[in-house]
Design an enzyme around this catalytic site. Sequence first.
Site, PDB file in Angstrom:
ATOM      1  N   CYS A 150      20.799  59.978  21.899  1.00  0.00           N
ATOM      2  CA  CYS A 150      20.352  60.525  23.182  1.00  0.00           C
ATOM      3  C   CYS A 150      19.394  61.693  22.984  1.00  0.00           C
ATOM      4  O   CYS A 150      19.823  62.801  22.656  1.00  0.00           O
ATOM      5  CB  CYS A 150      21.554  60.954  24.015  1.00  0.00           C
ATOM      6  SG  CYS A 150      21.096  61.679  25.592  1.00  0.00           S
ATOM      7  N   CYS A 166      19.881  64.651  25.361  1.00  0.00           N
ATOM      8  CA  CYS A 166      21.034  65.494  25.027  1.00  0.00           C
ATOM      9  C   CYS A 166      20.750  66.373  23.820  1.00  0.00           C
ATOM     10  O   CYS A 166      21.104  67.545  23.807  1.00  0.00           O
ATOM     11  CB  CYS A 166      22.261  64.643  24.692  1.00  0.00           C
ATOM     12  SG  CYS A 166      22.477  63.188  25.690  1.00  0.00           S
ATOM     13  N   ASP A 167      20.143  65.811  22.808  1.00  0.00           N
ATOM     14  CA  ASP A 167      20.134  66.481  21.512  1.00  0.00           C
ATOM     15  C   ASP A 167      18.764  66.940  21.017  1.00  0.00           C
ATOM     16  O   ASP A 167      18.681  67.633  20.002  1.00  0.00           O
ATOM     17  CB  ASP A 167      20.740  65.536  20.449  1.00  0.00           C
ATOM     18  CG  ASP A 167      22.188  65.185  20.791  1.00  0.00           C
ATOM     19  OD1 ASP A 167      22.857  66.026  21.421  1.00  0.00           O
ATOM     20  OD2 ASP A 167      22.638  64.094  20.431  1.00  0.00           O
TER      21      ASP A 167
END
Length: 308
Positions: free
Chosen positions: A132, A135-136
């Site tokens: 992701c 997200c990261d």
Amino acid sequence: MVHNVLIIGSGCAGLTAAIYTARANLKPIVIDGYEPGGQLTLTTEVENYPGFPNGILGPQLIENMRKQAQRFGAEFKAGAVTAVALDRRPFVVTAGKEVYECKALIVAAGASARLLGLESERKLMGHGVSTCATCDGYFFRGKEIVVIGGGDSAMEEATFLTKFASKVTLIHRRNEFRASKIMLDRAHKNEKIQFLTPYIVEEVLDVEKGVVEGVRVRHAGNGEIKTIPAEGAFIAIGHTPNTKVFEGKLEMDAAGYLGARNGTLTNVEGVFVCGDVQDHRYRQAVTAAGSGCMAAIDAERWLESQGH
Ligand code: NAP
């Protein structure tokens, strides 16, 4: 015993639906599924879930939600759903040898990121391997990374990641791309993205050190092997919604995502959907939680309208 509400799935969406239906005194039953806690349990730090100024570990966030649901009386059952009967009332949900009956059903079965299937990939998940970018990506500021895949997801993630990374190598197993022309062109025009095709990722390095230092790739034609240094490896080869048991029972699109109508309603009255099982667009913890809340409210109102 006929339960008021049964929730399939224990990720962000299912747990939020559990908190809301438990607080509404509906005593929900939650069936954990194959991957208890869902995709957040595969991440480390979560920095974009509102309310945690210093971030929180994905598994911790899930654990907190679970405890919160239990505090209000939600009951959790291990196991995964193997069959559903939605053409009768109450609905019947089977999980292995266990058979449950419920008046309302909330499907929060999620989607699973497709993985390459390498042991090193699994071991380094959350330690440099990610599925992701949203997200990261932030963790890879100024670092070199690789993105694996040749579809729109890979193009989108590679392009997005150039906001943070100093260099993105996009590795794809063929010279042809599934990605749409516009997204492919955008990635091609981006100076920070280098394409590497046709190469197959054989190993994510370095499991012994516990961090990503690169990937070992093999040329799909001549077998040449080389190592691409990188501190992050984003696997962007698509997602699969966990909807096999609903085939022929709930409306789904060609990719298998369940169709939500008018909020979280489905083609079967009394069945509600939330989270990634019906969302291939946003796929965020907070949007999953939001739709879990919506499904719970919809289920509660529907039960009330039925005189339960
Ligand atoms: P996808 O179109 O199915 O592409 C998956 C890619 O991963 C393909 O290039 C495939 O390679 C590769 N792949 C699959 N398994 C692999 C493996 N084991 N090892 C190495 N490579 C592997 O999936 P997607 O990119 O997630 O897109 C899914 C759908 O969402 C599409 O309809 C897409 O248009 C849509 N989408 C749209 C947007 C947007 O418009 N903003 C963004 C993301 C996704 P092969 O080609 O060799 O099979």
